[in-house]
Design an enzyme around this catalytic site. Sequence first.
Site, PDB file in Angstrom:
ATOM      1  N   ASN A 214      40.255  46.063  55.374  1.00 23.78           N
ATOM      2  CA  ASN A 214      40.472  44.665  54.977  1.00 23.78           C
ATOM      3  C   ASN A 214      41.892  44.246  55.313  1.00 23.78           C
ATOM      4  O   ASN A 214      42.692  45.044  55.790  1.00 23.78           O
ATOM      5  CB  ASN A 214      40.138  44.477  53.487  1.00 23.78           C
ATOM      6  N   ARG A 215      42.200  42.985  55.056  1.00 23.09           N
ATOM      7  CA  ARG A 215      43.450  42.404  55.543  1.00 23.09           C
ATOM      8  C   ARG A 215      44.669  42.643  54.645  1.00 23.09           C
ATOM      9  O   ARG A 215      45.734  42.116  54.901  1.00 23.09           O
ATOM     10  CB  ARG A 215      43.285  40.888  55.703  1.00 23.09           C
TER      11      ARG A 215
END
Length: 410
Positions: A214-215
């Site tokens: 994820n970011r």
Amino acid sequence: MSNSSPLAGKRIVLGVGGGIAAYKSVELMRRLVDAGAFVSPVLTRASLRFVGKTTFSALGSEPVRTSLWDAADPIPHTRLAQQADAIILAPATADLIARYATGIADDLLTTTLVATKAPVVVVAAMHTEMWQHPSVVENIATLRKRGVVVIEPEVGRLAGGDNGVGRLAATEKVLAAVEELFSGGRGQILHGKKVLVTAGGTREAIDPVRYLGNRSSGKQGIAFAAAAATFGAEVTLVSTVPVPESLGLKVVSVESAQDMFDAVSTEAAQCDLVVMAAAVADFRCKEISPVKIKKSQGAPQVVLEPTPDILAFLGSAKPGHQVLVGFAAETGELEAEARRKLREKHADFIVANNVAEHDAGFAVDTNRVTLVYEGSALALDLADKRRIAEKVLGFVAEWARNKGVWKDQG
Ligand code: C5P
């Protein structure tokens, strides 16, 4: 002149190192004097190549000193060291930082540093290569561990036309840090507390090469750990991203949600505060291929299964002395979602942020959060992530003491 400034009447030793930024310490001195401080400038021999005694004499409030031997007083260093309410090193060069970190005391400034019990603020400035050299990184970590406040250099134009990190921090920033020393903002509100923080997004392996991720950059979690350490806590940071060594934190490096669960569950029971800032994956591959999946085999069917919910586990096992803080990254219905997580995971606080905004949430240096807790919520304005961490920790510590979760008075 502002007599309401926390600097009014304070005795400050301004140590000036031999770097191109030495001329900026003249402005810093002026601003400290304007705020009502008594500033004793101590210039190193090397600094005299960049700035002159006359400038500091003309604009300062106290006599300029450059040597152990040039004053009538036979022990100027002990007097300066004992009387100082704070010492500021600006610019702190690689050499000055190294001498201070190793305890070398061979001139007026370094003897004063070794002889003082006053708080010290190191405002570093040097070329990028020097700032990043392992010796400087280690010396900065050593100073931080001893409680020295380090103001890191900023990015911009450097001497010789280079660009990069290395510029002396803006005068305003230095003043704010020194003011904080005296206004209690840097109070040791977490002294004696064990704090566990998680940071970064977990990586869930598909095969030895690929992962689901994820970011999350880990910036907010690292800021929480650094702020907790500055507030006097004994901090363990469980992180999926590299943590700058110069922060001097105890770091446990992990990759997957399971790794993080294992690390957190062994540490958490003794902790007075757990801050789950990490973006833990909710799902992982049911089976991880032991070899790289070949493109020629066609698109694989990846079957997912839930990861352990670490925050929910911590909530169910929470000892009476522990405060549990979770995060909620949302794109809408911020408070309602946060309140649901608060309830379902038995957390004491949820720090909710809207990750759809361009200046808040993932990867950027600023954040805008709402601190949700039983019965109420506190919306914090946009600020850099370190400031957000300080505000949340300040609020949480006060709440814990008011509620009697922490028995000490802080
Ligand atoms: O439910 P959601 O994942 O949005 O909850 C976010 C909070 O829960 C964060 O504090 C995160 O660190 C934590 N979490 C966890 N374990 C998971 C998923 C999320 O601890 N498997």
